[in-house]
Design a protein around this motif. Structure first.
Motif, PDB file in Angstrom:
ATOM      1  N   GLY A   1       0.797  -1.214   0.000  1.00 41.71           N
ATOM      2  CA  GLY A   1       0.000   0.000   0.000  1.00 41.71           C
ATOM      3  C   GLY A   1       0.831   1.266   0.000  1.00 41.71           C
ATOM      4  O   GLY A   1       0.474   2.268  -0.590  1.00 41.71           O
ATOM      5  N   ASP A   2       1.996   1.227   0.662  1.00 43.34           N
ATOM      6  CA  ASP A   2       2.815   2.418   0.771  1.00 43.34           C
ATOM      7  C   ASP A   2       3.481   2.785  -0.549  1.00 43.34           C
ATOM      8  O   ASP A   2       3.642   3.960  -0.874  1.00 43.34           O
ATOM      9  N   SER A   3       3.900   1.767  -1.323  1.00 45.75           N
ATOM     10  CA  SER A   3       4.654   2.050  -2.539  1.00 45.75           C
ATOM     11  C   SER A   3       3.794   2.058  -3.796  1.00 45.75           C
ATOM     12  O   SER A   3       4.182   2.625  -4.816  1.00 45.75           O
ATOM     13  N   SER A   4       2.626   1.439  -3.760  1.00 46.49           N
ATOM     14  CA  SER A   4       1.790   1.377  -4.947  1.00 46.49           C
ATOM     15  C   SER A   4       1.226   2.752  -5.286  1.00 46.49           C
ATOM     16  O   SER A   4       0.796   3.493  -4.410  1.00 46.49           O
ATOM     17  N   PRO A   5       1.221   3.111  -6.569  1.00 47.57           N
ATOM     18  CA  PRO A   5       0.723   4.425  -6.974  1.00 47.57           C
ATOM     19  C   PRO A   5      -0.797   4.508  -7.099  1.00 47.57           C
ATOM     20  O   PRO A   5      -1.325   5.571  -7.414  1.00 47.57           O
ATOM     21  N   ILE A   6      -1.500   3.411  -6.886  1.00 49.66           N
ATOM     22  CA  ILE A   6      -2.952   3.447  -6.979  1.00 49.66           C
ATOM     23  C   ILE A   6      -3.565   3.022  -5.648  1.00 49.66           C
ATOM     24  O   ILE A   6      -2.880   2.529  -4.759  1.00 49.66           O
ATOM     25  N   ASP A   7      -4.861   3.213  -5.524  1.00 50.58           N
ATOM     26  CA  ASP A   7      -5.530   2.992  -4.251  1.00 50.58           C
ATOM     27  C   ASP A   7      -5.491   1.524  -3.833  1.00 50.58           C
ATOM     28  O   ASP A   7      -5.425   0.614  -4.658  1.00 50.58           O
TER      29      ASP A   7
END
Length: 384
Positions: free
Chosen positions: A218-224
Motif C-alpha cells: 500500500g505504501d509504494s503502490s501508486p494506486i488505491d
C-alpha cells in the motif's frame, strides 16, 4: 555501477543521465538502455550495467532486450499502415476480410475493435503451447472459433497476448506476411519480432528482483489499496481473465523457443535506440500519414478495464496516460505509446516532438513502486 554507464547526452538533458545513473547506484537497474529524440535529434543515448547476470556479460549500445507489450504499438502501426496502403477502413467489419471470424457473438466486431481492446477475446479458451504460438495462422483459427466474452465494442479489456494474433491476422491477410516480417521491411529493420541468429545470441537475459521487492504494498503502490487488492485477488485466481490472458501461452522469455516464435503482442526484441527511432519516425509522419496517426492516438476507450481491473485508456493500439500507463503531468495530455511488463516503455509526443524509449532487463512492477521510467520521462520534459 555508475562507472559502467556509457553514451552521451546533450548538456540540457544532463538530468536524464543523473536519473539513469541513480537507478543503477541504488540497485533499481541491472542492465538497461534509454534513448530520447527531440525534434528528430538524438539528445540522450545511454546504456549500461549487465546484460546477463549468469555470465557477467556487459550491456552494450547494441544489446537488444525483450520489451513485452511495447510490441503492441509496433503491431498496431503495421496494421494501420497496411490498412492505409490497401485502402481498407479500420471501422469495417472483421467479417469483410476474415469471414470465419463472424460467429459466436463476434459478428459485429470491427477491425478497430481488434486494435482498441474492445473485441471481447482477451484470452484463449484452451492451453496454447509455445510451438503453437509460433504459428500465426493456427492462432488466428483458434481465436476465430471462440465466443466473445462481452459484446464487441461495448466494453474494453486488455488483450495481453491475443491482441497480437488478432491485429496480426489483418496484416497477414492483407500484406501476405507476419507482423515481424512486415515490421522489418517497412517500419524499422532493428525491431525484431521473432529474432534469430546474432540478435538472439546478443539478447539480454531477463532477471527478477528479490520477492520482497516485488510485493504490491500500500505504501509504494501508486494506486488505491482497493484496486490493488482487487487485482491481487484476480492474479491469484487461475480462472480470472487477468490470469488467463497473461499466462497462456506460457513460456519464459529467456528461452529461444519463445523469442523466435515472434509473438506479435509481447515478443519485440530491440534496443532503446531503435525503439526511440521508431517513435521519432512515427511522429514525423514517415511511417503513417499524419491524419491516420492523429485518429489512431485519439482516445477511444477509458475507464475500468474488464481484464486489468484498473483504469486503462487506448486509441487504436496505442495506450494513453492512465493507471495502467502512468506518466508525469507534463506528458499526460499529449504522449502516447505503450508500456511493457517489467518496466520497459516507449512513447511519442507530437506536440513536444519527443520520442522516448527505456528498455531494462531487471523486471520490476510499477505497482510495487517502480518509477525508473517515469523519473526519466520527468527529466526529459523538464529539459524541454
Amino acid at each position: 555501477m555508475v562507472d559502467q554507464i556509457s553514451g552521451r547526452v546533450d548538456s540540457a538533458f544532463r538530468a536524464v543521465r543523473d536519473s539513469f545513473e541513480a537507478s543503477f547506484a541504488d540497485g533499481q537497474n541491472l542492465g538497461a538502455g534509454v534513448a530520447v529524440y527531440v525534434s528528430g535529434r538524438l539528445v540522450v543515448d545511454l546504456w549500461g550495467g549487465t546484460a546477463d547476470a549468469t555470465t557477467g556479460r556487459a550491456w552494450e549500445r547494441e544489446t537488444p532486450c525483450v520489451t513485452f507489450s511495447c510490441t503492441k504499438a509496433v503491431t498496431a502501426t503495421a496494421a494501420l499502415r497496411v490498412a492505409a496502403d490497401a485502402g481498407v477502413s479500420i471501422d469495417a467489419p472483421v467479417a469483410s476480410w476474415w469471414p470465419e471470424y463472424a460467429c459466436a457473438g463476434k459478428e459485429s466486431t470491427t477491425t478497430a475493435d481488434l486494435l482498441a481492446h474492445t473485441a471481447g477475446l482477451p484470452a484463449f479458451d484452451r492451453p496454447i503451447s509455445p510451438s503453437e504460438a509460433a504459428d500465426p495462422e493456427l492462432m488466428a483459427s483458434i481465436l476465430a472459433t471462440q465466443t466473445a466474452v462481452w459484446e464487441p465494442g461495448t466494453r474494453h479489456g486488455y488483450h495481453a497476448l491475443t491482441f497480437g494474433w488478432l491485429a496480426g491476422e489483418f496484416v497477414r491477410r492483407h500484406a501476405g506476411s507476419t507482423v515481424g516480417e512486415y515490421t522489418r521491411r517497412h517500419l524499422n529493420a532493428d525491431l525484431h519480432i521473432g529474432p534469430a541468429g546474432p540478435v538472439l545470441e546478443q539478447t539480454a537475459r531477463l532477471a527478477s528482483p528479490p520477492a520482497v521487492e516485488a510485493k504490491w504494498t500500500g505504501d509504494s503502490s501508486p494506486i488505491d489499496s482497493e484496486t490493488v487488492t482487487r487485482m491481487a485477488r484476480a492474479y491469484a485466481d487461475p480462472n480470472s481473465l487477468i490470469t488467463r490472458s497473461t499466462t497462456n501461452p506460457r513460456g519464459s522469455y529467456n528461452k529461444p523457443e519463445v523469442l523466435t516464435g515472434g509473438w506479435p503482442a509481447s515478443g519485440l526484441v530491440t534496443t532503446a535506440g531503435a525503439l526511440a527511432s521508431f517513435y521519432r519516425d512515427l511522429i514525423a509522419g514517415a511511417l503513417l500519414p499524419r491524419y491516420i496517426l492523429d485518429d489512431a492516438i485519439s482516445e477511444r476507450v477509458r475507464g475500468r478495464d474488464e481484464v486489468l481491473l484498473l483504469e486503462s485508456a487506448y486509441g487504436l493500439g496505442y495506450a494513453r496516460a492512465s493507471q495502467n500507463m502512468p506518466l508525469p503531468p507534463a506528458a499526460r495530455e499529449t504522449a502516447f505509446g505503450h508500456p511493457g511488463a517489467g518496466g520497459s516503455i516507449a512513447i511519442g509526443d507530437i506536440d513536444h516532438q519527443v520520442a522516448f524509449a527505456f528498455v531494462p532487463n531487471l523486471r520490476r512492477d510499477w505497482l510495487s513502486g517502480d518509477r525508473r521510467a517515469c523519473q526519466l520521462i520527468e527529466a526529459v520534459y523538464a529539459a524541454l
